[in-house]
Scaffold this motif. Structure first.
Motif, PDB file in Angstrom:
ATOM      1  N   ASP A  94       0.710  -0.210   7.700  1.00  0.00           N
ATOM      2  CA  ASP A  94       1.136  -1.536   8.123  1.00  0.00           C
ATOM      3  C   ASP A  94       0.782  -2.521   7.009  1.00  0.00           C
ATOM      4  O   ASP A  94       0.140  -2.137   6.029  1.00  0.00           O
ATOM      5  N   PRO A  95       1.187  -3.793   7.104  1.00  0.00           N
ATOM      6  CA  PRO A  95       0.904  -4.747   6.027  1.00  0.00           C
ATOM      7  C   PRO A  95      -0.590  -4.940   5.746  1.00  0.00           C
ATOM      8  O   PRO A  95      -0.972  -5.331   4.656  1.00  0.00           O
ATOM      9  N   GLY A  96      -1.444  -4.647   6.709  1.00  0.00           N
ATOM     10  CA  GLY A  96      -2.889  -4.755   6.512  1.00  0.00           C
ATOM     11  C   GLY A  96      -3.509  -3.494   5.943  1.00  0.00           C
ATOM     12  O   GLY A  96      -4.723  -3.320   5.991  1.00  0.00           O
ATOM     13  N   SER A  97      -2.696  -2.579   5.455  1.00  0.00           N
ATOM     14  CA  SER A  97      -3.122  -1.307   4.852  1.00  0.00           C
ATOM     15  C   SER A  97      -3.737  -0.335   5.855  1.00  0.00           C
ATOM     16  O   SER A  97      -4.476   0.559   5.472  1.00  0.00           O
ATOM     17  N   ARG A  98      -3.446  -0.494   7.135  1.00  0.00           N
ATOM     18  CA  ARG A  98      -3.911   0.467   8.140  1.00  0.00           C
ATOM     19  C   ARG A  98      -2.994   1.683   8.111  1.00  0.00           C
ATOM     20  O   ARG A  98      -1.770   1.555   8.222  1.00  0.00           O
ATOM     21  N   LEU A  99      -3.579   2.850   7.934  1.00  0.00           N
ATOM     22  CA  LEU A  99      -2.806   4.090   7.855  1.00  0.00           C
ATOM     23  C   LEU A  99      -2.110   4.365   9.178  1.00  0.00           C
ATOM     24  O   LEU A  99      -2.741   4.380  10.233  1.00  0.00           O
TER      25      LEU A  99
END
Length: 111
Positions: free
Chosen positions: A76-81
């Motif tokens: 996601d845009p927050g770098s959550r895999l």
């Protein structure tokens, strides 16, 4: 294996069994974009390096000049895999890997 006082083959068998069970529980790519609350997802390919054993010509990446496997990552845009693809040979180009796993087509269909 040495830390737990078991043989290497037993440690490998346990690790393989756990990875298999976790992979079965992981959401598929069809579910990930729908369940994500983000307006968009990010796709990137990476080379997961390893020490080669034997002849690993298929896993040699000219770009990175190393042996490894190509893994596509959706975040996601927050770098959550959100999702990891199955591994392909390291020589596989990122766009070819994305097409092989139908990532772009699936994300387009999900909007």
């Amino acid at each position: 294996a040495a830390g737990f006082g078991i043989s290497e083959s037993t440690a490998h068998a346990y690790t393989s069994a756990v990875v298999h069970l976790l992979a079965e529980r992981a959401p598929g790519l069809l579910k990930v974009p729908r369940e994500s609350e983000a307006d968009f997802v990010l796709l990137d390919g990476t080379l997961a390096e390893y020490d080669r054993v034997g002849d690993g010509r298929g896993d040699y990446s000219q770009r990175h000049r190393r042996h490894g496997v190509n893994v596509q990552v959706v975040t996601d845009p927050g770098s959550r895999l959100l999702w990891l693809s199955p591994a392909l040979p390291g020589r596989t180009h990122d766009l070819t890997a994305a097409r092989t796993h139908r990532i772009i087509r699936i994300c387009e269909r999900q909007g």
